[in-house]
Design a protein around this motif. Structure first.
Motif, short mmCIF file in Angstrom:
data_model
loop_
_atom_site.label_atom_id
_atom_site.label_comp_id
_atom_site.label_asym_id
_atom_site.label_seq_id
_atom_site.Cartn_x
_atom_site.Cartn_y
_atom_site.Cartn_z
N ASP A 122 -29.23 67.86 -16.60
CA ASP A 122 -30.33 66.91 -16.81
C ASP A 122 -31.69 67.60 -16.94
OD1 ASP A 122 -29.88 67.43 -13.96
OD2 ASP A 122 -31.56 66.05 -13.62
N ASP A 128 -23.71 70.65 -14.63
CA ASP A 128 -24.51 70.54 -13.40
C ASP A 128 -23.81 69.57 -12.45
OD1 ASP A 128 -26.62 70.71 -11.61
OD2 ASP A 128 -27.83 69.18 -12.64
N VAL A 129 -23.85 69.86 -11.15
CA VAL A 129 -23.21 68.98 -10.17
C VAL A 129 -24.06 67.73 -9.95
CG1 VAL A 129 -22.54 68.73 -7.74
CG2 VAL A 129 -21.97 70.82 -8.96
N MET A 130 -25.33 67.95 -9.62
CA MET A 130 -26.21 66.81 -9.25
C MET A 130 -26.98 66.33 -10.46
SD MET A 130 -27.72 68.00 -5.57
CE MET A 130 -28.90 66.67 -5.47
N MET A 131 -26.54 65.20 -11.01
CA MET A 131 -27.24 64.63 -12.16
C MET A 131 -27.49 63.14 -11.93
SD MET A 131 -25.74 66.29 -15.64
CE MET A 131 -24.04 66.18 -15.16
N PRO A 132 -28.64 62.64 -12.34
CA PRO A 132 -28.87 61.19 -12.22
C PRO A 132 -28.04 60.44 -13.26
CG PRO A 132 -30.73 62.24 -13.30
CD PRO A 132 -29.77 63.34 -12.94
N GLY A 133 -27.93 59.14 -13.09
CA GLY A 133 -27.21 58.33 -14.07
C GLY A 133 -25.94 57.72 -13.51
N ASP A 150 -22.16 61.49 -11.86
CA ASP A 150 -22.73 62.82 -11.67
C ASP A 150 -21.78 63.88 -12.26
OD1 ASP A 150 -20.70 62.93 -9.81
OD2 ASP A 150 -21.98 63.39 -8.09
N TYR A 173 -26.85 59.46 -3.93
CA TYR A 173 -27.40 60.67 -3.33
C TYR A 173 -28.49 60.31 -2.33
CZ TYR A 173 -24.89 63.90 -6.36
OH TYR A 173 -23.91 64.64 -6.98
N GLU A 179 -26.60 52.00 -13.82
CA GLU A 179 -26.98 53.11 -12.96
C GLU A 179 -27.20 52.67 -11.51
OE1 GLU A 179 -30.08 55.49 -14.64
OE2 GLU A 179 -29.02 55.75 -16.52
N THR A 211 -27.14 55.12 -8.66
CA THR A 211 -26.06 56.10 -8.66
C THR A 211 -26.60 57.44 -9.14
OG1 THR A 211 -25.49 55.50 -10.92
CG2 THR A 211 -24.31 54.37 -9.16
N GLY A 212 -25.86 58.47 -8.87
CA GLY A 212 -26.26 59.80 -9.34
C GLY A 212 -27.40 60.39 -8.53
N ALA A 213 -27.73 61.62 -8.87
CA ALA A 213 -28.73 62.37 -8.10
C ALA A 213 -30.14 61.95 -8.50
CB ALA A 213 -28.54 63.86 -8.37
N LYS A 222 -35.00 65.51 -10.94
CA LYS A 222 -35.67 66.66 -10.35
C LYS A 222 -36.28 67.56 -11.42
CE LYS A 222 -31.05 68.70 -10.24
NZ LYS A 222 -30.36 67.63 -10.96
#
Lengths: 129, 354
Positions: free
Chosen positions: A10, A53-58, A61, B214, B250, B322-324, B327
């Motif tokens: 991301d 990538d492990v940590m992704m928004p949306g 993940d 997260y 999301e 949902t999701g991180a 960043k």
């Protein structure tokens, strides 16, 4: 013929860094900025390797995207390297369960990135030979 | 009216009205206008005020006079009618009793929390510790441990609320699976559920279908457990609580519903406020600490989510992204130096390649 790499990340700066690094090898880079797009692009492009990538928004993940790709019989052979921010044991374990083939802990260096990719691709080629 | 007096009246939270002997509004401060929705120069339409004015004119009501004023959309206003210090006008003072009740109940609940939640178990803990120190009785040691846990829980909620109020970070961002939170919350409330003979029905709580959220595992666990505790406290004996998980784009939602008691109408706008909650207290069945849902709302909002109360059913919905979290890449000088070094190495490699 160039080897295709799919980058699912991301953060645009990291995608650019990976893209720039890949120019030093014989690679063609495809980019996705979230997990769901990553899965769709994997189906469309059928890359030789995926950096995820492990940590992704949306909606999903990186770990979920990895699990979806690995559960698809047409795609499960594609090696996936997870990009993890912390490099914690729990991340490695979650990645292993999702079917990941390797890890790189961020921030990784270009040399480390290229070496990891080449090593994994050589291993796959040797196993397939 | 001079500017100083206007400023003074306009700054009051109580309503101040200056009325002609016939009841025409000559002056109203903002609080009075808000309470009565009144326009200057109008005759006050409230029957109770009209009766007072008639009584004053006829001489059978002596001033100052106190009475209740019922206004649609408000619980009640406490009114005081008195003579103006100058001229023949009258002054009507209005106090929002609902607001007064709200602050009173907040203070009452806070003091109840401190007393019942902290002081009572602390006293019991000290007594038990004194006995346990001179006794090898394992049951006594366990009792002391249980009391300590009770005190700790109370202090944890108060300090947690203070931490959230101060905007402190909630700790490390972790990958949290909603089914795990629900599973732990069910374990933590097992005793409460068994006591009320409540059954649970779960839907959509499948690891493979639900995306992760997260945030802090500890705080999100506290959130889910608090909501479940609240649902249990309002459930009917032998009833059922349905916990349904779903994903909408999301967002992931956890919907708690039951056939239990809905939240009383007058408490609905306060359920997520500290020291209120969903339960009316009584001597027979005291209300909870009134902090659980306030904590839940603060935590969920911190992570960009929402908490909703279904007014009809009394069910509660937690909605989390949902999701991180998004960043930005952070690159320091050492990393830039390393990148530069690596790029030069890669260029050298490329030049050697035939």
């Amino acid at each position: 013929m160039k080897t295709s790499i799919l980058v699912v990340e991301d953060q645009s700066d990291i995608r650019k860094l990976i893209n720039m690094t890949m120019q030093f090898g014989n690679y063609e880079v495809h980019e996705a900025d979230h997990g769901l797009l990553g899965v769709k692009m994997a189906q469309a492009v059928r890359p030789s390797l995926i950096l995820m990538d492990v940590m992704m928004p949306g909606e999903i993940d990186g770990l979920q995207a990895c699990a979806r790709i690995k559960s698809d019989p047409e795609l499960r052979h594609i090696p996936i390297i997870m990009l993890t921010a912390r490099g914690q044991q729990s991340d490695f374990e979650a990645g292993r369960q999702a079917g990941a083939d390797g890890y790189l802990t961020k921030p990784f260096s270009p040399l480390e990135l290229i070496d990891t990719i080449e090593k994994l691709l050589q291993e796959r080629a040797a196993a397939g030979a | 009216m001079n500017t100083g007096m206007s400023l003074l009246f306009n700054s009051l939270s109580d309503g101040v009205l200056i009325l002609s002997p016939e009841g025409k509004a000559r002056f109203a401060n903002p609080a009075a206008k808000r309470m009565l929705g009144l326009l200057m120069g109008q005759i006050l339409q409230q029957d109770a005020v009209g009766k007072q004015l008639t009584g004053v004119r006829a001489g059978y009501i002596e001033l100052p006079s106190q009475f209740q004023l019922e206004v649609p959309g408000q619980e009640s206003l406490a009114a005081t009618l008195l003579r103006s210090p100058v001229g023949d006008d009258l002054v009507l003072l209005l106090r929002d009793v609902a607001a007064q009740h709200f602050y009173q109940s907040t203070v009452d609940n806070l003091l109840t929390l401190v007393y019942d939640g902290c002081i009572t178990p602390t006293k019991a803990l000290l007594d038990t510790l004194a006995q346990a120190s001179a006794s090898p009785d394992a049951a006594l040691h366990q009792q002391a441990l249980d009391l300590f846990t009770e005190v700790r829980q109370c202090l944890k909620q108060i300090t947690g609320l203070a931490q959230l109020h101060a905007g402190e970070p909630l700790g490390a961002i972790e990958r949290v699976m909603l089914p795990d939170l629900v599973k732990t919350a069910l374990e933590q409330t097992r005793q409460q559920a068994a006591g009320r003979k409540v059954n649970f029905a779960l839907s959509g709580l499948d690891h493979t279908e639900l995306p992760p959220v997260y945030g802090s595992q500890t705080w999100l666990q506290e959130t889910v457990t608090s909501v479940l505790e609240d649902m249990l406290a309002r459930s009917v004996e032998g009833g059922e609580i349905l916990i349904k998980a779903r994903q909408y784009g999301e967002f992931a939602t956890l919907v708690f519903s039951s056939s239990g008691r809905p939240v009383p109408a007058h408490m609905r706008d306060r359920v997520f406020m500290p020291f209120h909650g969903t339960q009316a207290g009584s001597a027979a069945r005291p209300a909870g600490l009134g902090l659980g849902l306030a904590l839940a709302k603060a935590v969920v909002q911190r992570y960009g989510g929402h908490v909703r109360l279904d007014e009809e059913s009394g069910g509660i919905t937690l909605e989390l992204p949902t999701g991180a979290p998004r960043k930005e890449a952070e690159v320091n000088a050492a990393q830039i130096e390393r990148y530069a070094h690596d790029i030069s190495q890669l260029m050298a490699r490329r030049m050697k390649t035939p």
